[in-house]
Design a protein around this motif. Structure first.
Motif, PDB file in Angstrom:
ATOM      1  N   ALA A   1       7.029  19.415   2.819  1.00 36.60           N
ATOM      2  CA  ALA A   1       6.318  19.488   1.422  1.00 36.60           C
ATOM      3  C   ALA A   1       6.691  18.455   0.387  1.00 36.60           C
ATOM      4  O   ALA A   1       8.147  18.071   0.523  1.00 36.60           O
ATOM      5  N   HIS A   2       6.037  17.782  -0.201  1.00 33.37           N
ATOM      6  CA  HIS A   2       6.017  16.975  -1.311  1.00 33.37           C
ATOM      7  C   HIS A   2       6.715  17.985  -2.478  1.00 33.37           C
ATOM      8  O   HIS A   2       6.274  18.928  -2.883  1.00 33.37           O
ATOM      9  N   PRO A   3       7.825  17.472  -3.275  1.00 34.38           N
ATOM     10  CA  PRO A   3       8.414  18.353  -4.221  1.00 34.38           C
ATOM     11  C   PRO A   3       7.534  18.391  -5.576  1.00 34.38           C
ATOM     12  O   PRO A   3       7.645  19.326  -6.365  1.00 34.38           O
TER      13      PRO A   3
ATOM     14  N   ALA B   1       0.992  -1.444  -0.028  1.00 33.89           N
ATOM     15  CA  ALA B   1       0.106   0.026  -0.007  1.00 33.89           C
ATOM     16  C   ALA B   1       1.054   1.261   0.082  1.00 33.89           C
ATOM     17  O   ALA B   1       1.889   1.303   0.561  1.00 33.89           O
ATOM     18  N   HIS B   2       0.385   2.315  -0.492  1.00 33.70           N
ATOM     19  CA  HIS B   2       0.914   3.677  -0.730  1.00 33.70           C
ATOM     20  C   HIS B   2       0.446   4.597   0.472  1.00 33.70           C
ATOM     21  O   HIS B   2      -0.730   4.218   0.921  1.00 33.70           O
ATOM     22  N   TYR B   3       1.404   5.304   0.951  1.00 38.40           N
ATOM     23  CA  TYR B   3       0.948   6.053   2.173  1.00 38.40           C
ATOM     24  C   TYR B   3      -0.285   6.965   2.015  1.00 38.40           C
ATOM     25  O   TYR B   3      -0.792   7.598   2.899  1.00 38.40           O
ATOM     26  N   TYR B   4      -0.931   7.239   0.693  1.00 40.87           N
ATOM     27  CA  TYR B   4      -1.984   7.830   0.274  1.00 40.87           C
ATOM     28  C   TYR B   4      -3.199   7.061   0.413  1.00 40.87           C
ATOM     29  O   TYR B   4      -4.393   7.532   0.110  1.00 40.87           O
ATOM     30  N   GLN B   5      -3.001   5.732   0.773  1.00 39.75           N
ATOM     31  CA  GLN B   5      -4.338   5.016   0.761  1.00 39.75           C
ATOM     32  C   GLN B   5      -4.958   5.167   1.933  1.00 39.75           C
ATOM     33  O   GLN B   5      -4.510   5.742   3.023  1.00 39.75           O
TER      34      GLN B   5
ATOM     35  N   THR C   1      12.210   8.538  -8.956  1.00 41.98           N
ATOM     36  CA  THR C   1      11.242   8.886  -7.841  1.00 41.98           C
ATOM     37  C   THR C   1      11.629  10.051  -7.120  1.00 41.98           C
ATOM     38  O   THR C   1      12.659  10.731  -7.417  1.00 41.98           O
ATOM     39  N   SER C   2      10.644  10.655  -6.337  1.00 36.30           N
ATOM     40  CA  SER C   2      10.861  11.761  -5.842  1.00 36.30           C
ATOM     41  C   SER C   2      12.126  11.560  -4.710  1.00 36.30           C
ATOM     42  O   SER C   2      12.595  12.477  -4.234  1.00 36.30           O
ATOM     43  N   SER C   3      12.098  10.350  -4.124  1.00 39.39           N
ATOM     44  CA  SER C   3      13.379  10.100  -3.220  1.00 39.39           C
ATOM     45  C   SER C   3      14.594   9.686  -3.932  1.00 39.39           C
ATOM     46  O   SER C   3      15.561   9.765  -3.283  1.00 39.39           O
TER      47      SER C   3
ATOM     48  N   ASP D   1       6.869   4.579  -0.135  1.00 35.58           N
ATOM     49  CA  ASP D   1       6.777   5.441  -1.142  1.00 35.58           C
ATOM     50  C   ASP D   1       6.868   4.517  -2.522  1.00 35.58           C
ATOM     51  O   ASP D   1       6.909   3.510  -2.530  1.00 35.58           O
ATOM     52  N   SER D   2       6.898   5.505  -3.467  1.00 32.94           N
ATOM     53  CA  SER D   2       6.877   4.790  -4.790  1.00 32.94           C
ATOM     54  C   SER D   2       8.363   3.849  -5.082  1.00 32.94           C
ATOM     55  O   SER D   2       8.244   2.627  -5.554  1.00 32.94           O
ATOM     56  N   LEU D   3       9.467   4.217  -4.530  1.00 36.67           N
ATOM     57  CA  LEU D   3      10.789   3.793  -4.763  1.00 36.67           C
ATOM     58  C   LEU D   3      10.534   2.376  -3.786  1.00 36.67           C
ATOM     59  O   LEU D   3      11.027   1.358  -4.348  1.00 36.67           O
TER      60      LEU D   3
ATOM     61  N   SER E   1      10.097  13.004  -0.398  1.00 39.50           N
ATOM     62  CA  SER E   1       9.230  11.983  -0.882  1.00 39.50           C
ATOM     63  C   SER E   1       8.326  11.667   0.197  1.00 39.50           C
ATOM     64  O   SER E   1       8.802  12.287   1.336  1.00 39.50           O
ATOM     65  N   THR E   2       7.304  10.914   0.366  1.00 39.48           N
ATOM     66  CA  THR E   2       6.467  10.567   1.474  1.00 39.48           C
ATOM     67  C   THR E   2       7.100  10.202   2.423  1.00 39.48           C
ATOM     68  O   THR E   2       7.081  10.277   3.535  1.00 39.48           O
ATOM     69  N   GLU E   3       8.061   9.190   2.043  1.00 40.64           N
ATOM     70  CA  GLU E   3       8.785   8.341   3.127  1.00 40.64           C
ATOM     71  C   GLU E   3       9.821   9.229   3.701  1.00 40.64           C
ATOM     72  O   GLU E   3       9.853   9.061   5.160  1.00 40.64           O
TER      73      GLU E   3
ATOM     74  N   ALA F   1       1.101  18.212 -14.215  1.00 38.51           N
ATOM     75  CA  ALA F   1       1.071  18.494 -12.605  1.00 38.51           C
ATOM     76  C   ALA F   1       0.293  17.552 -11.830  1.00 38.51           C
ATOM     77  O   ALA F   1      -0.790  16.816 -12.802  1.00 38.51           O
ATOM     78  N   CYS F   2       0.263  17.161 -10.724  1.00 38.69           N
ATOM     79  CA  CYS F   2      -0.504  16.320  -9.784  1.00 38.69           C
ATOM     80  C   CYS F   2      -1.532  17.157  -9.502  1.00 38.69           C
ATOM     81  O   CYS F   2      -1.353  18.523  -8.941  1.00 38.69           O
ATOM     82  N   HIS F   3      -2.686  16.715  -9.847  1.00 35.57           N
ATOM     83  CA  HIS F   3      -4.103  17.561  -9.487  1.00 35.57           C
ATOM     84  C   HIS F   3      -4.146  18.158  -7.872  1.00 35.57           C
ATOM     85  O   HIS F   3      -4.666  19.188  -7.578  1.00 35.57           O
ATOM     86  N   VAL F   4      -3.679  17.170  -7.190  1.00 31.51           N
ATOM     87  CA  VAL F   4      -3.547  17.289  -5.612  1.00 31.51           C
ATOM     88  C   VAL F   4      -2.746  18.310  -5.328  1.00 31.51           C
ATOM     89  O   VAL F   4      -2.871  19.404  -4.603  1.00 31.51           O
ATOM     90  N   HIS F   5      -1.346  18.026  -5.756  1.00 35.04           N
ATOM     91  CA  HIS F   5      -0.007  18.968  -5.153  1.00 35.04           C
ATOM     92  C   HIS F   5      -0.260  20.414  -5.658  1.00 35.04           C
ATOM     93  O   HIS F   5       0.160  21.274  -5.254  1.00 35.04           O
ATOM     94  N   SER F   6      -0.846  20.389  -6.959  1.00 31.76           N
ATOM     95  CA  SER F   6      -0.754  21.715  -7.628  1.00 31.76           C
ATOM     96  C   SER F   6      -1.914  22.590  -7.039  1.00 31.76           C
ATOM     97  O   SER F   6      -1.942  23.762  -7.365  1.00 31.76           O
TER      98      SER F   6
END
Ligand code: 13P
Length: 322
Positions: free
Chosen positions: A201-203, A27-31, A132-134, A44-46, A218-220, A175-180
């Protein structure tokens, strides 16, 4: 699900099934919290990609969005990869179609392509290195300084990488519609209300928000920051699902979610009661759908073998460089 007794029964059924079928739940942290709690692994994704590669389970259920399940399938094509809701897509991945990337590449023949992991298998197949962001900064820093790079699809992340590495990557306008949609006004207000709070903040957030942040990751990385920090209050600029693990890990600390801009805060003409910024696609998955897909082995995510071979190379490159 009506009550906690129903939920308990469902959890027992899932536990029985995953044991019988030799299945692993990632599971991802956004679940939703209920999915993070039942998962064998949350990351996180990585971390999710690494876990998918190393598991010896026969079935992998990805509680996340489609590109995460596709990445798992590319890394372990012999396993059955399921997703609780097949419509759980990613607005960022959808902002970059393979045919458009192909044209962009044709216009820049002497450039290499670095793609964010939030992309389809088709886009990955046209990519030289996935990040990934990490690991993005670490990977870009390993490339020769004069390397010409096309980066996509997240413009904010690309801009952040350019700033930190001194590169001049050409950026895709996705862009990610949530982060933007995080509200600058709300962030400024929250900083005044919580003057001691660290802003995390997430990048994928806009530059103006990153400039007001104390830590970007990253989330992690955000989760690790709160675990190891001696601070007590945090204002969090990423999808609010991460607050579940943050609160579990640090029950005595205070986490404040930043709401989206007012226009994004209106649903069906009414203001949202929740002040969080949630991804509706991530939240399509739930416990009942997880049970159904595991029971019937439905919502299988498949990637054509030719595509697996092409998309695997840039992912392997990422794993070897991070
Ligand atoms: P992380 O790799 O930081 O978990 O980010 C994934 C993502 O989809 C952010 O929107």
């Amino acid at each position: 699900m009506n009550n906690s007794a129903d939920k308990k029964v469902l959890i027992e059924k899932i536990n029985k099934l995953r044991h019988e079928k030799n299945a692993i739940i990632l599971a991802h942290y956004y679940q939703l919290p209920e999915l993070q709690d039942i998962a064998d692994f949350v990351g996180d994704s990585l971390a999710l990609a690494r876990k998918a590669r190393e598991t010896d389970a026969s079935i992998l259920v990805m509680c996340g969005v489609n590109f995460m399940a596709q990445t798992a399938k590319i890394l372990c094509p012999d396993k059955k990869v399921l997703i609780p809701d097949i419509n759980a897509t990613c607005s960022l991945a959808d902002s970059c179609r393979a045919e458009d990337l192909r044209k962009w590449k044709e216009q820049h023949p002497d450039y290499m392509v670095v793609s964010y992991v939030n992309t389809s298998a088709e886009v990955k197949a046209l990519t030289d290195i996935v990040v990934t962001s990490s690991n993005a900064i670490k990977i870009i820093n390993q490339l020769p300084k004069d390397k010409k790079i096309l980066f996509g699809p997240d413009h904010n992340l690309g801009d952040y990488i350019n700033t930190l590495t001194g590169r001049n990557m050409q950026l895709w306008n996705g862009a990610c519609h949530v982060h933007s949609r995080f509200s600058l006004e709300e962030l400024i207000k929250l900083k005044k209300e919580h003057p001691q709070a660290k802003v995390l903040a997430h990048p994928e957030c806009k530059r103006v928000l990153l400039e007001l942040s104390d830590f970007i990751g990253s989330t992690e990385a955000l989760l690790n920051y709160v675990k190891t920090s001696s601070e007590y209050e945090f204002i969090v600029l990423t999808e609010s699902g991460i607050l579940h693990k943050m609160t579990q890990a640090c029950p005595d600390k205070l986490f404040v979610a930043v709401p989206p801009e007012t226009s994004a805060n209106i649903v069906d003409g009414k203001p949202m009661t929740c002040h969080c910024n949630e991804c509706e696609y991530m939240r399509l998955n739930n416990l009942q759908k997880l049970y159904k897909c595991l029971e019937n082995e439905t919502n299988e995510v498949d990637v054509a073998p030719e595509l697996v071979a092409q998309a695997l190379k840039p992912i392997e490159k990422m794993l070897s460089m991070s």
